[in-house]
Each structure stands twice: as C-alpha cells, then as structure tokens.
Motif scaffolding. Structure first.
Motif, PDB file in Angstrom:
ATOM      1  N   ASN A 535      44.369 -13.144  22.415  1.00 60.73           N
ATOM      2  CA  ASN A 535      45.704 -11.872  20.996  1.00 60.73           C
ATOM      3  C   ASN A 535      44.122 -11.572  20.153  1.00 60.73           C
ATOM      4  N   LEU A 536      44.376 -10.733  19.755  1.00 60.84           N
ATOM      5  CA  LEU A 536      43.845  -9.863  19.381  1.00 60.84           C
ATOM      6  C   LEU A 536      44.090  -9.773  17.687  1.00 60.84           C
ATOM      7  N   VAL A 537      42.907 -10.510  16.663  1.00 56.87           N
ATOM      8  CA  VAL A 537      42.567 -10.429  15.451  1.00 56.87           C
ATOM      9  C   VAL A 537      43.268  -9.277  15.120  1.00 56.87           C
ATOM     10  N   ASN A 538      42.747  -8.310  15.310  1.00 52.33           N
ATOM     11  CA  ASN A 538      43.009  -6.714  14.713  1.00 52.33           C
ATOM     12  C   ASN A 538      43.730  -5.681  15.404  1.00 52.33           C
TER      13      ASN A 538
ATOM     14  N   THR B 162      35.016  -4.160  15.615  1.00 52.70           N
ATOM     15  CA  THR B 162      34.757  -4.496  16.583  1.00 52.70           C
ATOM     16  C   THR B 162      36.027  -5.473  16.428  1.00 52.70           C
ATOM     17  N   PHE B 163      36.416  -5.112  17.430  1.00 48.10           N
ATOM     18  CA  PHE B 163      37.972  -6.200  18.128  1.00 48.10           C
ATOM     19  C   PHE B 163      37.361  -7.463  18.359  1.00 48.10           C
ATOM     20  N   TYR B 164      38.230  -8.335  17.041  1.00 47.04           N
ATOM     21  CA  TYR B 164      38.401  -9.676  17.422  1.00 47.04           C
ATOM     22  C   TYR B 164      39.392 -10.342  18.000  1.00 47.04           C
ATOM     23  N   LEU B 165      39.180 -11.389  19.125  1.00 46.57           N
ATOM     24  CA  LEU B 165      39.382 -12.048  19.265  1.00 46.57           C
ATOM     25  C   LEU B 165      40.452 -13.359  18.269  1.00 46.57           C
ATOM     26  N   GLN B 166      41.259 -14.335  19.070  1.00 46.15           N
ATOM     27  CA  GLN B 166      41.081 -15.247  17.777  1.00 46.15           C
ATOM     28  C   GLN B 166      40.183 -16.188  17.962  1.00 46.15           C
ATOM     29  N   PRO B 167      40.186 -17.060  16.680  1.00 46.87           N
ATOM     30  CA  PRO B 167      39.127 -18.029  17.308  1.00 46.87           C
ATOM     31  C   PRO B 167      39.569 -19.365  17.862  1.00 46.87           C
ATOM     32  N   SER B 210      37.789  -0.803  17.580  1.00 47.17           N
ATOM     33  CA  SER B 210      38.816  -0.351  17.169  1.00 47.17           C
ATOM     34  C   SER B 210      39.044   0.611  16.212  1.00 47.17           C
TER      35      SER B 210
END
Lengths: 800, 371
Positions: A535-538, B162-167, B210
C-alpha cells in the motif's frame, strides 16, 4: 536562478555581448531556461498626463478621462480608484498587446462611452501582482516616452537552471566567476569597504549547543543598525527585485533579498525593538515549540530543529525562515542583521519535516561560502547605510576554526578519466580562475578548493571543473571496441519469451497496452492483493493506492474505458509485473490478456460469434507453444483463482508450478465493471516455464514416411462427467508410433443419447511407418481402440 | 475418271466443311462425324466403293481420300475446341461474383509504441555489445538513493517526488524506484572481481514519481545504461551516445551536444542534447535548425558509487546514462501528448501502435513505418 544582464555586468567586466554569454552558459553547465526582455513587451506603453476626469454617465465606478502624451489627446474610460486630474500614468493605445491580460486592445465602447486605449496597473504590465490601481509615475516624468525607459526596464532577464551541487551560482557573482573562468571577461572585485562600526552591538549571540554539536552552527555573525529609515526602496532596486520575481517590501527587506541574489548569501533582519532581551540564542528546538513564520503560518516544531530564540522563545527557524514577531516592518528604525553558516543536513531535514520551502533554505541546503558571513557584514552595512541612513555597530560573532580541505591530484587522471589531453598549465589556470589554490609537489598537486565550493570533495570533481571550462566539445568521441568479445544475444530467454508472446498475441488480434502498476484498494482486494506492505503511503489519487496483484483488473478498466466511448469488441494484453510482496522475488512478470465481445462480427457472409473460454484456451496454448513450453508436460486443472468463473476457467500447470490461469472472469466482477457481455481472460506466468536445456540446440532427425496416412472415425458414448480430452488421450495411447493425431469431431448430448451420457466423435489419423497396413492390421488397431475406451472410460461405440 | 472422282470428293468435302462450320453444338459435330467418317458415313462408303476401280485409280484416290479424312477430322477437333472454349466462357461468366464485397474479419492487433522504442534501443545497444538486464520496481531506500551517492538529506532527493510504501516492523519503508539507476548497483554487486573484465548493460524499465500533469505521469519508463571496465573513459561515453542518438533518429549527421551537468552518482556528468528546429506550431524537426533538445543524462560512474559496491575506482572506471523512453518515442514518432500512453484508448493504440510482424533490427531497419 534569475538575474538581469546589467546585474551580471556589475560583477563581470566584459566586451562580450548578450548572445555570446548566453551561448557560453550551457557549455559550462549553466543551462539557460529562459531569456526575457520586458522592454520588448512594454515598448508601446507610454507616459501620459490625465488632463480631464469626468464621471461616466452610465456607470458609478467608471470615469471618462482625457489623457495627453505631449502631442495627442485620447479619450479613455478608466475604472481605477486612484485616477485623478493631473496624475501621470501609463497608457496603452489601441492595438497594443497587454501581457498581463493576454489580450490585444481594440477600440471599444464601454457603457456607451468610447475608449481609445487603457490606463494600466503594474499587474497588466506584468511588473508585479499589484492591481489596486493604475501606475502613478513621478510628477516630473516626461510625456510620450516609452515606459521601459522611464521605469528603467531595459534590462534582459536571464533564467538559468542551477544543479544541486552549484550553490555558489545561486548568486549573480558566482555566475560571473564561472563566465570569467571560461574566458568571457574578468571578475570585478567585490565592492567591500571594511568598516568596523561605531558602537557595541545591542544584540549578542549565544550559541547554546554542546561542543560536539557546534558543527550545526559553525559560524554566526551579526551587527546592529540604528536610526534607519525603512521606506520604499529606490526604483533601480525595486526593478531588479521585480525582474527576479522578488516582491519589493521595504528597503531593509529588499536589501537582504538583493544581497541574497547578488552574492548568494541569505541574510535575516530582526527588529531590535521587538527582541525581548539582548541575546539571540542558537539552540535545538524541543518537541512542541511553536513558531509563527513570516509567511503567516504557525509551525509546531519537533525535537532537534535548529532555532534562534530570544527571552520570549523561538522566533527564527535557522536558515529557513524568520519569525513574524521579531520581523522588520515599515517603521523599524533599529535592526539586527544575521549572517550564519548552518549545517546543510540539519536545514534540509527541518525543512522537509515542516514542508517549508524558502529561498534561504534552498541556498543553505546547497552549501554557502564559508567566508561569506564576514564579508557580507561590511557589504550589507554599506548598502543599508546608503539607502536607509543611520549608523551601525561593531560585529558580534561566533565561529569554529575550519580546516581547509585539501585534495591530492595527479593531473594524469584528466586524460585517464576523460580521454582529453590538456596542458598542465591550462588546467592550473582554469582552476585558479575558479578560485582553487594549487601547490605543486613534483607531479602531484595539492589543491585547496575555494570556500564557496563545498561540493568539491574528490579528484573526479576537479577533473570535471577542468574539462567543463575547457569544453566538453574537446573530449574525443571514441567508439566502444569489441576487444575480446564475440557478439552475444542481448536478450535473456525471459525477454525473448515476452518478445515472441507479444507478437503472437498481436497477430491473434490483441492490442498491447501499458497500464499503471498500481490500482485502487477495492480492486486489489478483489484480485487477492491489497496487503499492507504493498500500500502506498503517498498515492497520487485514491484510485492508485495499491500495487497490483494481477493485471486483469487493469485490463478490465481498459475495456471499460473503451466500452464507455462506444467500442464493441476488444482484445488487450499487457506484459508487465504484478506484486505478491515487496521483495524482488515477489515481483512476478506476467503476460495477461482480456477478450470482450465478438470473435466474429456479423456480416453478409456469417453470423456473429462471441469470444468464449475455448478461444482464450487456444490463445494460451499458442503463446505457450511459441515460448517453448513442452506440450506434453502441461496438465490442466479446474482450480483457477476466485476472480474467474468457477465452472468456466482452468489452470495449466507443469508439476506444481502454475503456468497460466484462464477462463471467463467471474460474473460478479463483470457486473462490477458494468459490462453487458462476459469478459474472458488469461494470465501467463512465463517465469515458471522451465528453461530449455541450453546445450541441446540441434533437433532430432526428421523421419518422413512416403506412405499415405489413413483416417478412421469413431463415436463413443461415455459418462458426461468424463473430460472429453480423455478419449483422445486413450486413443493415442493405443499405438504411439502409428497414431499421429486424434481430434474431436463432435460432442453431443440429447436425443438418442442415454441420460448423463454424451457422445464423442473422434477422427484418428494413422500413419504407417514402414509398410502399408493390411486390412487385418487396421481392424486390429480399431478393436484395440474400442476395447481401451471400454476398459479405461467405460465407453462404448455409438450405434448409428 | 480420276479427276471426276476427285471433283466429287472435293464437293463432298466442301459440303461437310460447311456443315461443320454451321454446326451448333458438340452433338451436331458428332452427327457429322458419324455421317461422314462413321461405318456408314459418306466418306467411308466412298472408300468402300473404291474396290471396283483399277489399282492405279485406287491408289491415287485412296491417298486423296485419306487426306480428306484427316482434314475432316482436324476440322471437327478444331470446331470441338471452339465449342469447349465457348462453353467454358459461358460457364465462367455465370460464375461471376461481386468483388466489391469484403467480409469482416478479426483485425490484427498492434504493439505499444513504448515496446517498440525499447526494442529499437535493445537492437542498437545489442550491436554495441550490450546485454539487457532488469531489476525490481519496489526498491529499498539504499538501492534507489544511498548507494547512488544520494544520502537522506541530499537536495537531489527532493527532485525525485518519491512514492513510499507502508513501513515494515523496523520502520523501514520501501520506495517505488524513481529511476532505473538502482539496477546499476544491483548489477555491479554481482560482479565477480576475480574474473571481471568489462560489462555493458542496458536496463529498460518502469519508474515512478508522484507527479501527474500534462507532461508527467506517475509511472513512466526509463532506460539505464552502464559500461564498466579498465579503460573506459568519457570519450567512450561520447562515442557510444552519439552513435545511439544518430542510429535511433536515423540521422547520419544529427548534431549531438554534451553539456556539463550534475547527477549525484556520476562525476563528471553530462547532459546530452540533439539539434532540432522548433516550428511555430510547437512541433519539432529533429536534426535541423539551431535549437537544442535535451534527451538524456550521463556521466562517469562516481568513485564513491564504485567503492560502495566494492570496486576499486583506481582500477575500474566506466560510464552510465539514463533516458526517458516516453519522450524518445514522442520525438521519433510525432506523438504530441504523454497522457494517452497509459489510457488504453483503442483508437490511439491502432493509430500509434506497430504491426507485430515488423521486428525492429539493424538489418531490417529501425523506423517502424508500416503500421
């Protein structure tokens, strides 16, 4: 980074013209983004005097004016609140293009009154955002002159892109220095008059950081100014700021902004009367500290942000933005000026956490000239004194001693790394013009980079400086040789499989699409994905939140889009990744396809036929054939994933590995997409196909028989639950040498066939190998076949 | 006597010839043949009557009769083939169909223009000895940034959107790779220095930022290149990329300009521009005119990047480059807008797509024109 031509000439003594300079900038790494000459746009705007103002008979807020340009008088309808008799302003005649409105003026009637032009605001001339009234020129202004001359706008504006390593070029002087090194003139000395000041500073620094954290603020300088007059800035200063997109505010603020652009050195000015106490403390923030910035926003700070406070608390976010409470305003008379060096990493982290951008942060992050605080104290003092009057104090400062960075440099590396031969003397001269200090010890140079180039930290950086100024065009162009290599295929087997599969599918009528690797959460869930780790954070929108677990939903979306614009029959495929997890091994390459609508369109020759399960099965088989799947190893199962129709879908496997899922998409999903017809799809996991044995390239010898093949047809009655294909398998197994092919001619249920049974008609091709088969031999083969069907499938010959 | 007989025969032949000419069908002809050459036919009877004459006459008239016989035979055969031909013509005429009709058929599909570009690139670089490799779309921060000399606080990071995924449980968050450059690191890590001589790789693939507007798509494609060896210098970078640009755009004399620039993972760095002409309508003509158009970034692999993967920069050096594939595709094939690349609009795919039988290769040509 914007600056003007005349501004550049303040620092660069040159006989080159603008176009020569513009041609040189990109060659030394300063890419020209734009060049604008306001004077060109504004040459038709002229100065006029308003010689008559009458209320518009039909509109309360409008006036009908007469304006005089020294020769002619024009009637103008004007709605500006500040229009008055005798005022001098800016007039645009009919036919003039108004850049701020993006229109060309026509003669017009405004509520019955004729208007032969327009009186203009600054916004209409693109000079500023000010649209509160028309421009008021000095009463002494001459009439009928071009506004660019009166307002001194005849100065081309140059914008260049500065790469993140070149903080030194975020000031006009840095750009001039680079141009001088490139032979475009000489860098003028900076006009600095050392003046130690008349009195002790009213405000003092206190650096409240542990010894091992002093690097966060290795240097901070300041001095106090009194008896200032903080009026509007002089026209030349305002014009320069406007040209580089800085809004003129007041003299003091304008001067700090001017110096930031001029020599790339951000400054901050405090109103001394608003500082509580005599000390400005530099320290790290505590979580929960609040700070109201000059931009009008309040920020809640985290731990460890570098801040400057007085007795009332934080009022400056070091290197990023000053506070509202202690900021300079129009009636400020006492001011304290700050120039510091802060740790770029700390500034970047703070700015990012607070999402607060500023021109100062931009420069601090990219690294400032370590020697600039000392110099700017004098440079700014002289300018402030000249414009705002008053007196200034002695300088108060804190600084850590900094060791000069030294780089050992073997000049041979220039040739080794770039292939260009440059005389040592030329290399040295380039570096020296850029401010580098060189001490040669035999063949190794000890190079000290200038204080304004914190980005230089290795041999490769120095090579770049030399070849950049020497010219990239002097680097030879060398072909890559093949040396010890023989030609090898560039594609791996996986790439070849995708390459061939694409072609087979397109030949079978599929159009290739490329869709996003992410989709919305609902679809990810529906297709057995939607895990937290994917799942993408942003995400960029709520439709693109999750990495896709299958390409089928993307293709269904593609079908939906096309159906919505009237398309009927669609076949799409995509070669791309799907994601089962966030590790490299959980990214799986697939070839996925969807068919929707009719396989055969109705025409004068034939009736329409819809795509069905078997069409997709054939597509899959053709692709698998093409990409080298051994036919005999494929096994078919009926346990496709939940997004397929449970009765009309299947899976091809080799051993335990899934090679392809295919079949009708589950009717609930088809409904969800609003389709009126069924959609049929497949996904091929070609990475699961066992790689062919590389060593075995040659084919087995071809054996061709000259004897005529014979065909025999049979019809059997078997249980309807038995898979029809089993009949073929059993038939083939009778004699693998003789029986080369078995195809199903007909599958029939209904009249004359017992309940729960079906009839399967097959055609068996028999290829004699060595000699023609006798009737007896053929008869024997037939009997064997019939017996085998009886034994293995409890089937029997259908009576006809 | 002989001449009388001959005259009789000649008359007979003339009569038969006329009736052959006047015959209307094959069966008429058959009747004529029977009536003249059949057992009781006129010629046969004549032959039979020759018995009563002298040998001399027999001989002479016999030869004459045989000649007449073969003449009649030939006439009948010829006439028969005329009938046959007429019959065929009539039959074919009756078989005429409406050639203006065309049946409907499932159309052949198309390949996406981006796939085309990737294949063209592969063909060009394969010729220069490159191999294609790939890497994951979901990357760790280390591969996407840190290993490429872009530490946490580096200003260049801000440009990456940058696109980030859940930590994960350790608070580490993966990223969607913002460029194909992390695959440089992954490939260099795999090098076995004991047997290493030189590598040449290209890495086409999906990349993500993004950003979404007319000229940016949250997903786009790049192609990375990496050459590493003992004697690879910036001259090779230039030679390789000039050859690429000219081959790709099919312009022998395409102006190619190298301009100093900055990328954290290369030093020195260069941006590459090609010569073009900007038309008033906003379109571009590649290879003409005075303007320059930036098409790719490049540079010598940064010593710190090499050290990071355990390669001694004093022994090995090389160059890397990266380019945006959508842009290259748009420039070459005159596609004006980026957004439809991912819209799956059948009309666009059919218009800008390529037929699958045209495999881009250097020997058959790279310019796809037959779609």
């Amino acid at each position: 980074m914007k600056f003007t031509w005349k501004w550049l000439l303040d620092h660069l003594e040159t006989d080159k013209n603008l176009s020569e300079i513009l041609g040189t900038l990109p060659k030394i790494g300063l890419e020209v983004a734009s060049i604008v000459n306001l004077a060109e746009d504004l040459k038709s705007f002229i100065s006029v005097e308003i010689i008559d103002v009458k209320k518009h008979p039909n509109a309360d807020k409008l006036n009908v004016c007469k304006v005089f340009d020294g020769k002619n008088t024009f009637n103008v309808v004007c709605g500006a609140p500040n229009v008055k008799l005798g005022m001098k302003s800016v007039f645009a005649n009919i036919g003039t293009f108004i850049p701020g409105l993006n229109i060309k003026l026509n003669k017009g009637k405004i509520r019955g009154e004729e208007s032969f032009g327009m009186l203009c605001s600054e916004k209409e001339l693109t000079l500023s955002e000010n649209h509160s009234g028309i421009i008021e020129l000095e009463p002494s202004s001459e009439l009928g002159l071009s506004i660019s001359d009166i307002m001194d706008l005849n100065d081309p504006i140059i914008e260049i892109e500065i790469t993140p390593n070149r903080g030194d070029c975020l000031g006009v002087r840095g750009i001039a220095r680079d141009l001088a090194a490139a032979g475009m003139g000489n860098l003028k000395d900076l006009d600095v008059i050392i003046n130690d000041g008349e009195f002790g500073s009213i405000i003092n620094w206190h650096v409240d950081l542990d010894e091992d954290e002093k690097y966060l603020c290795p240097k901070v300088f300041g001095r106090s100014f009194t008896n200032l007059k903080n009026d509007e800035s002089p026209l030349w200063l305002k014009n320069r700021l406007i040209a580089v997109d800085q809004r003129p505010i007041s003299s003091i603020v304008d001067i700090t902004n001017y110096i930031m652009i001029d020599i790339g050195r951000p400054l901050h000015a405090y109103d001394i009367d608003k500082i509580k106490g005599k000390i400005l403390k530099i320290s790290k923030s505590k979580k929960g500290d609040k700070f109201s910035a000059l931009n009008g926003n309040t920020y809640e700070l985290d731990d460890n942000m570098l801040v400057i406070s007085d007795e009332d608390g934080v009022d400056d976010l070091a290197g990023i933005m000053g506070g509202e409470r202690t900021g300079v305003i129009e009636n400020t008379t006492k001011m304290f000026l700050e120039a510091a060096i802060f740790d770029p990493v700390s500034i970047a982290n703070t700015g990012r956490k607070l999402n607060l951008n500023s021109d100062a942060r931009y420069r601090f992050e990219r690294g400032l000239d370590y020697n600039s605080p000392e110099i700017v104290m004098h440079y700014a003092a002289a300018m402030i004194n000249k414009i705002c009057g008053g007196t200034f104090s002695k300088i108060v400062s804190f600084k850590l001693e900094q060791k000069n960075k030294q780089i050992k440099f073997d000049p041979n590396i220039i040739y080794q790394l770039t292939g260009v031969k440059i005389e040592n003397e030329l290399s040295k001269s380039i570096l020296e013009k850029l401010g580098f200090k060189i001490a040669s010890v035999e063949n190794i140079w000890d190079i000290t980079p200038p204080s304004w180039r914190p980005d230089i930290d290795g041999v490769a950086d120095i090579v770049e400086e030399i070849i950049r100024i020497n010219g990239y065009d002097k680097i030879p162009s060398t072909k890559l040789s093949r040396n010890n290599y023989i030609a090898k295929p560039a594609m791996s087997i996986k790439h070849r499989q995708a390459f061939f599969a694409s072609r087979i599918l397109a030949n079978r009528g599929y159009n290739e699409v490329i869709t996003f690797s992410f989709l919305n959460k609902a679809m990810a869930d529906q297709f057995n994905g939607g895990g937290f780790s994917l799942n993408l954070v942003n995400p960029i929108s709520s439709e693109l939140t999750d990495m896709r677990p299958s390409i089928i939903p993307n293709l269904l979306l593609a079908v939906q889009k096309n159906v919505n614009i009237g398309a009927q029959d669609l076949s799409f495929f995509e070669v791309g990744p799907i994601f089962k997890g966030d590790t490299p091994n959980e990214q799986i390459s697939t070839i996925t396809g969807i068919r929707y609508g009719d396989k055969i369109k109705k025409d004068w020759q034939k009736d329409a036929v819809k795509f069905d399960f078997y069409d997709i099965k054939l597509d899959v088989i053709k692709v698998l054939d093409t990409i080298g799947v051994p036919k005999n190893s494929l096994k078919i199962f009926q346990d496709a994933p939940s997004y397929f129709h449970p009765g009309r879908s299947a899976v091809f496997k080799i051993g335990q590995k899934i090679i392809a899922n295919f079949g009708e998409i589950h009717p609930e999903i088809v409904d969800f997409f609003g389709f009126t017809k069924s959609a049929i799809g497949f996904e091929i996991f070609y990475e699961n196909v066992p790689l062919p044995n590389r060593n075995k390239i040659s084919k087995p010898m071809l054996k061709i028989s000259n004897l005529q093949p014979i065909t025999r047809e049979f019809a059997f009655i078997i249980d309807e639950a038995i898979e029809s294909e089993k009949v073929c398998q059993v038939a083939k197994s009778i004699d693998k040498d003789l029986i080369t092919d078995v195809i199903i001619l007909d599958v029939y249920k209904g009249e004359k066939i017992p309940q729960k049974k079906k009839s399967i008609a097959i055609k068996v091709t028999i290829q004699p190998v060595q000699e023609t088969l006798t009737d007896t031999a053929l008869e024997k083969l037939s009997v064997n076949l019939i017996n085998a069907i009886d034994k293995k499938l409890s089937g029997f010959l259908r009576e006809i | 006597m002989v001449s009388e007989l001959k005259e009789d025969l000649q008359n007979l032949l003339n009569n038969i010839t006329i009736s052959i000419q006047n015959s209307k069908s094959s069966s008429d002809l058959e009747n004529i043949r029977v009536n003249s050459l059949g057992k009781k036919g006129s010629i046969t009877l004549y032959l039979r009557n020759l018995r009563d004459y002298d040998l001399e006459i027999k001989k002479e008239i016999g030869a004459y009769l045989n000649d007449i016989k073969s003449q009649i035979n030939k006439l009948i055969i010829d006439k028969k083939s005329v009938f046959k031909k007429e019959h065929l013509e009539k039959k074919l005429k009756s078989e005429k169909i409406d050639v203006s009709l065309t049946p409907s058929e499932a159309e052949i599909g198309t390949l996406h223009p981006l796939s085309r570009t990737i294949e063209e690139l592969c063909a060009i670089f394969a010729d220069m000895g490159f191999c294609i490799v790939d890497g994951p779309d979901i990357e760790s921060d280390y591969y996407n940034f840190t290993a490429l000399n872009i530490p946490e606080e580096h200003p260049a990071r801000q440009e990456h959107d940058t696109f980030y995924l859940q930590p994960d449980v350790n608070g580490q968050r993966k990223v969607l790779r913002t460029h194909t450059s992390p695959v440089q690191i992954r490939t260099m890590e795999k090098i076995d220095l004991k047997s290493f001589d030189e590598i040449r790789y290209i890495i086409p693939g999906r990349t993500y930022r993004s950003d979404h507007d007319a000229t940016h798509s949250p997903m786009f494609h790049q192609c990375e290149g990496l050459v590493l060896g003992k004697n690879i210098n910036m001259g090779h970078l230039k030679g390789c990329l000039i050859e690429f640009c000219r081959t790709y755009f099919n312009e022998d004399n395409l102006p190619v300009r190298f301009r100093p620039s900055y990328f954290p993972f290369t030093e020195p760095s260069a941006e590459v521009d090609i010569g073009c002409k900007k038309e008033n309508d906003g379109s571009l003509v590649i290879g003409e005119g005075e303007d320059w158009l930036e098409i790719l970034g490049s540079g010598m692999v940064h010593p710190r990047v090499l050290q990071g993967v355990g390669i001694d920069p004093s022994k090995y050096q090389g160059f890397a480059f990266g380019m945006g594939l959508e842009r290259l595709t748009m420039l070459k094939y005159g596609i004006p807008d980026l957004r439809p690349f991912y819209d799956s609009d059948l009309r666009w795919l059919k218009h800008y797509g390529f037929i699958p039988v045209d495999n881009p290769s250097l020997h058959s040509g790279l310019n796809g024109v037959f779609s």
